[in-house]
Scaffold this motif. Structure first.
Motif, mmCIF file in Angstrom:
data_model
loop_
_atom_site.group_PDB
_atom_site.id
_atom_site.type_symbol
_atom_site.label_atom_id
_atom_site.label_comp_id
_atom_site.label_asym_id
_atom_site.label_seq_id
_atom_site.Cartn_x
_atom_site.Cartn_y
_atom_site.Cartn_z
ATOM 1 N N GLY A 1 -6.335 2.247 -0.245
ATOM 2 C CA GLY A 1 -6.615 2.617 1.135
ATOM 3 C C GLY A 1 -5.518 3.440 1.763
ATOM 4 O O GLY A 1 -5.642 3.861 2.915
ATOM 5 N N GLY A 2 -4.425 3.662 1.034
ATOM 6 C CA GLY A 2 -3.342 4.490 1.556
ATOM 7 C C GLY A 2 -2.783 4.009 2.879
ATOM 8 O O GLY A 2 -2.262 4.795 3.666
ATOM 9 N N GLY A 3 -2.878 2.705 3.147
ATOM 10 C CA GLY A 3 -2.354 2.144 4.390
ATOM 11 C C GLY A 3 -3.426 1.783 5.398
ATOM 12 O O GLY A 3 -3.127 1.218 6.443
ATOM 13 N N LEU A 4 -4.679 2.100 5.107
ATOM 14 C CA LEU A 4 -5.783 1.690 5.976
ATOM 15 C C LEU A 4 -6.508 0.501 5.352
ATOM 16 O O LEU A 4 -6.438 0.299 4.138
ATOM 17 C CB LEU A 4 -6.755 2.855 6.209
ATOM 18 N N PRO A 5 -7.227 -0.281 6.173
ATOM 19 C CA PRO A 5 -7.890 -1.480 5.635
ATOM 20 C C PRO A 5 -8.985 -1.112 4.640
ATOM 21 O O PRO A 5 -9.912 -0.369 4.968
ATOM 22 C CB PRO A 5 -8.500 -2.142 6.880
ATOM 23 N N PRO B 1 0.782 -1.240 0.000
ATOM 24 C CA PRO B 1 0.000 0.000 0.000
ATOM 25 C C PRO B 1 0.811 1.286 0.000
ATOM 26 O O PRO B 1 0.333 2.309 -0.502
ATOM 27 C CB PRO B 1 -0.808 -0.104 1.303
ATOM 28 N N MET B 2 2.019 1.254 0.567
ATOM 29 C CA MET B 2 2.715 2.512 0.853
ATOM 30 C C MET B 2 3.509 3.025 -0.349
ATOM 31 O O MET B 2 4.717 3.253 -0.291
ATOM 32 C CB MET B 2 3.630 2.343 2.066
ATOM 33 N N ILE B 3 2.825 3.277 -1.438
ATOM 34 C CA ILE B 3 3.490 3.743 -2.651
ATOM 35 C C ILE B 3 4.043 5.159 -2.472
ATOM 36 O O ILE B 3 4.996 5.556 -3.138
ATOM 37 C CB ILE B 3 2.541 3.661 -3.861
ATOM 38 N N THR C 1 -4.241 9.414 -1.438
ATOM 39 C CA THR C 1 -3.205 8.646 -2.139
ATOM 40 C C THR C 1 -3.435 8.660 -3.640
ATOM 41 O O THR C 1 -2.496 8.906 -4.425
ATOM 42 C CB THR C 1 -3.181 7.195 -1.626
ATOM 43 N N LEU C 2 -4.663 8.405 -4.074
ATOM 44 C CA LEU C 2 -4.942 8.376 -5.511
ATOM 45 C C LEU C 2 -4.749 9.752 -6.146
ATOM 46 O O LEU C 2 -4.306 9.847 -7.297
ATOM 47 C CB LEU C 2 -6.353 7.861 -5.766
#
Length: 426
Positions: A268-272, A61-63, A311-312
């Motif tokens: 989710g940018g690091g969230l579920p 997730p952590m792009i 994030t997007l």
């Protein structure tokens, strides 16, 4: 005794295996896991204060790297208004619209809480839409831990050598048909025999749960062709590859249009979070618009939608991917040069911002059988050597690695210097 080991011992008394997801336990590489205290940018820091250059990135997730300011601010702002409502929000619409904008094959999307939930729901929908029961998956591809999908699975299941988990009833797995990844002849033979029974093919367009295994030329196109001929649906599991290998996912990179897509991780940018989406006529069969039931108390959670949208928005900026893709290639090719210099046989693969490494004398790794023939004992030595050097890689030879926007040239060079030192010990 170090603090991580103390915590692992404590965890084992109250959590099965001491971890909440199997591969974290280091069973595939030996030793005990590092317990992480915090993360920032390209680094994670363990509870003993050691800092590592991180290529796991929370498994994808952590792009943007850890704790990016824009995402943290969005989550904080959302949390101040409440953490969950169990009711619709405007942010859900905004995230859905952004996903549809970036992935043209998705005309409607349903948000869920995990990749497993997304794939499970997409398969139920595919069976309902086609009136058929059988599904096709590929050996070594992992699509979450739903019963019907724990057949010849990759990821943690591959690490532990459990192709199908105890506790999965025969009835749940009997309609799951498995094929070797990248085998077009086997695909065509199966569909010639049973095509009329098959509801869907589900596939990782780039396999990330048996290492990083790329689709051979024509493979994804062959999936589309047999689905079109038989009336089956094509589901691309882009939980890992979505927004990782390209802005529009693997389907954009390889020019393949699925009927349904599953997403997770980056959105989710690091969230579920998870999501599944696709053709409008199929998606409109989901309750309450249609008869196919699926629900979730925390689906579209305001914190997850805030993190995902931030994030997007960041990765949509022009030129975002170019430097990361270049650094991923620089990393893999640089490691390869150092292993070559040390006389260590290997294969390295990379696509977009994800990569994998196999210690093998084979000319290629195209499927799970070939991935399993790699030297996993040597991988253990490699993993621990790099860990000691302050480089955090996935603790399994069956997992992909990830480069983020904050892995700059200096960190890549530091990693390659560490790789050169470790290569000489192999």
């Amino acid at each position: 005794m170090n603090r991580s080991l103390e915590l692992f011992s404590a965890a084992a008394r109250v959590i099965p295996g001491g971890v909440n997801s199997p591969v974290r336990a280091f069973k595939g590489v030996g030793g005990s896991p590092r317990f992480i205290a915090e993360a920032s940018g390209a680094f994670v820091t363990d509870v003993d204060g050691k800092r590592y250059i991180d290529y796991v990135g929370s498994w994808g997730p952590m792009i943007l790297g850890h704790a990016p300011q824009s995402v943290i601010a969005a989550v904080q702002q959302a949390a101040a208004k409440g953490t969950s409502y169990g009711a619709p929000t405007e942010a859900e619409i905004q995230l859905a619209e952004k996903i549809i904008e970036l992935v043209p094959s998705i005309e409607m999307v349903r948000l869920v809480n995990s990749g497993t939930e997304a794939t499970m729901s997409a398969l139920r929908l595919a069976r309902a839409a086609t009136g058929r029961d059988a599904i096709v998956k590929f050996e070594g591809c992992y699509h979450g831990h739903a019963d019907a999908l724990l057949v010849a699975a990759g990821s943690g299941a591959a690490t532990f050598g459990v192709p199908s988990s105890p506790g999965v009833p025969e009835g749940a797995a009997k309609d799951t048909l498995t094929l070797p990844y990248n085998d077009i002849d086997a695909l065509k033979a199966l569909f010639a025999q049973r095509g009329g029974e098959i509801a869907a093919i589900i596939v990782e367009p780039v396999a990330g749960n048996m290492g990083c295994v790329l689709p051979q030329p024509g493979f994804l196109q062959a999936l589309r062709e047999v689905c079109d001929q038989s009336g089956a649906l094509l589901i691309l599991d882009e939980v890992m590859t979505g927004f990782r290998v390209a802005l529009g996912g693997a389907q954009a990179l390889y020019d393949i249009k699925p009927d349904l897509t599953t997403l997770g991780k980056v959105i989710g940018g690091g969230l579920p979070v998870g999501a599944y989406g696709g053709r409008r006529d199929i998606m409109e069969q989901i309750s309450p618009a249609g008869p196919v039931y699926q629900a979730g108390t925390l689906s579209g959670n305001p914190l997850a939608t805030a993190a995902g949208l931030a994030t997007l928005e960041a990765i949509s900026q022009p030129g975002f991917y170019d430097p990361i893709v270049a650094r991923c290639a620089q990393l893999v090719e640089g490691i390869g040069q150092r292993l070559d210099a040390a006389g260590i046989p290997h294969l390295g693969y990379h696509v977009g911002t994800m990569f994998g490494l196999f210690f093998t004398e084979q000319s290629a790794v195209r499927n799970f059988s070939e991935a399993a023939k790699a030297d996993h004992e040597r991988f253990k030595t490699w993993f621990h050597g790099m860990l000691d050097e302050g480089v955090y890689l996935a603790p399994s030879g069956y997992e992909a690695g990830f480069v983020s926007a904050v892995h700059d040239d200096d960190l890549i060079e530091q990693t390659l210097a560490a790789a050169e030192r470790v290569a000489k010990t192999l």
